[in-house]
Write an enzyme that holds these catalytic residues in place. Structure first.
Site, mmCIF file in Angstrom:
data_model
loop_
_atom_site.group_PDB
_atom_site.id
_atom_site.type_symbol
_atom_site.label_atom_id
_atom_site.label_comp_id
_atom_site.label_asym_id
_atom_site.label_seq_id
_atom_site.Cartn_x
_atom_site.Cartn_y
_atom_site.Cartn_z
ATOM 1 N N VAL A 1 0.763 -1.186 -0.126
ATOM 2 C CA VAL A 1 0.009 -0.106 0.080
ATOM 3 C C VAL A 1 0.988 1.108 0.124
ATOM 4 O O VAL A 1 1.819 1.332 0.845
ATOM 5 C CB VAL A 1 -1.150 0.061 1.211
ATOM 6 C CG1 VAL A 1 -1.788 1.514 1.175
ATOM 7 C CG2 VAL A 1 -1.918 -1.169 1.225
ATOM 8 N N LYS A 2 0.584 2.229 -1.042
ATOM 9 C CA LYS A 2 1.085 3.452 -0.880
ATOM 10 C C LYS A 2 0.426 4.390 -0.443
ATOM 11 O O LYS A 2 -0.669 4.492 -0.739
ATOM 12 C CB LYS A 2 1.827 3.882 -2.422
ATOM 13 C CG LYS A 2 2.361 5.270 -2.469
ATOM 14 C CD LYS A 2 2.653 5.567 -3.883
ATOM 15 C CE LYS A 2 3.134 6.930 -4.149
ATOM 16 N NZ LYS A 2 3.562 7.451 -5.571
ATOM 17 N N THR A 3 0.964 5.132 0.436
ATOM 18 C CA THR A 3 0.016 5.901 1.414
ATOM 19 C C THR A 3 0.907 7.490 1.690
ATOM 20 O O THR A 3 1.927 7.746 1.452
ATOM 21 C CB THR A 3 -0.586 5.463 2.582
ATOM 22 O OG1 THR A 3 -1.576 6.061 3.340
ATOM 23 C CG2 THR A 3 0.353 4.914 3.583
#
Length: 292
Positions: A204-206
């Site tokens: 997950v890129k956040t």
């Protein structure tokens, strides 16, 4: 089906207790994946540090040639040596990334709108899995808008990518999108990152937020923090440091590297934080010594 009536906010995240199902593998939550999936993840995440420095240069797919990305063919050779993973579109990678670099590729596989439209939230998966395989992608990246107008269609695109990626052992990176009207609170990121992980993404890129350690603890797959808008180098290194200290497994920086006056030195300083345990102060001193 569960509803939100009577739900209570989560409180106990056990931030100080490491993730318990790694099985000796260095990527969070990946112990039960097959060999091909693990092999690709090991190209993205350094087996020694467990972390990654991603270089993002996919901005052109909706913004065109922004500052610093006017000539990809000149930029990428300058910086690729110091990145674990290159994040870009298939057009940019095929035209401007030499095949001899042998770097992990996070292939931008979603698209939908341009800066000429106010609403960028309606994206779909536009890259066939066959093309991802031909490009030897280490991961496919899908932008997902949680709480925005395009939520349903981007979630469907994400799950399509997860299904196809699982079939061919290619990890999916769910990219948490934050639009102009979307909140940037830990409550939002707790929801968005957990949703993407439960849909089955492997990364997950956040974005970084207050109480980020809770977000990282509640997400059973590795979080990679976006660099966001250009800020002074010292502030960008502080962002990287706080992210790693808060439980992130790396950063995906673009503008804070390629828009720096000294991009080559900046990406090396980011590496010091992500892979060698430097503090933000130590990394900035390293950066200043290199440029002076």
């Amino acid at each position: 089906m569960a509803d939100n009536v009577g739900n209570k906010d989560a409180k106990s995240f056990s931030e100080n207790i490491p993730f318990s199902n790694n099985g000796g593998y260095h990527v969070k939550g990946a112990s039960n994946y097959d060999w091909g999936m693990k092999d690709r993840l090991s190209r993205i995440f350094n087996p020694k540090s467990g972390n990654t420095v991603m270089l993002a240069f996919d901005h052109g797919y909706f913004m065109g040639p922004t500052s610093g990305l006017e000539r990809l063919d000149l930029l990428i050779p300058e910086l690729a040596e110091y990145a674990d993973c290159l994040m870009g579109t298939r057009g940019a990678i095929r035209s401007s990334v030499p095949t001899t670099y042998n770097k992990a590729i996070a292939l931008r596989a979603s698209s939908g709108s341009s800066v000429l439209q106010d609403d960028l939230s309606h994206e779909s998966m536009v890259v066939d899995i066959d093309d991802s395989i031909k490009m030897n992608a280490s991961a496919i990246a899908i932008q997902t808008f949680i709480g925005a107008d395009g939520q349903k269609e981007t979630i469907e695109a994400l799950n399509k990518a997860v299904n196809l990626g699982s079939k061919y052992s290619i990890p999916t990176m769910g990219v948490v999108a934050v639009g102009k009207e979307m909140e940037r609170t830990n409550k939002f990121f707790l929801l968005a990152t957990r949703m993407l992980a439960e849909f089955g993404v492997q990364i997950v890129k956040t974005y970084y937020c207050d109480e980020f350690e809770k977000v990282a603890s509640a997400c059973p797959v590795p979080l990679v923090v976006a660099g966001g808008k250009k800020v002074p180098e010292k502030d960008a290194l502080t962002l990287a440091y706080k992210s790693i200290q808060g439980g992130a497994a790396g950063v995906d920086m673009g503008r804070n590297i390629f828009q720096s006056k000294y991009p080559r030195e900046m990406i090396q300083a980011v590496n010091k934080v992500v892979h060698e345990g430097y503090s933000d102060t130590e990394a900035y001193e390293f950066f200043e010594n290199m440029v002076n």
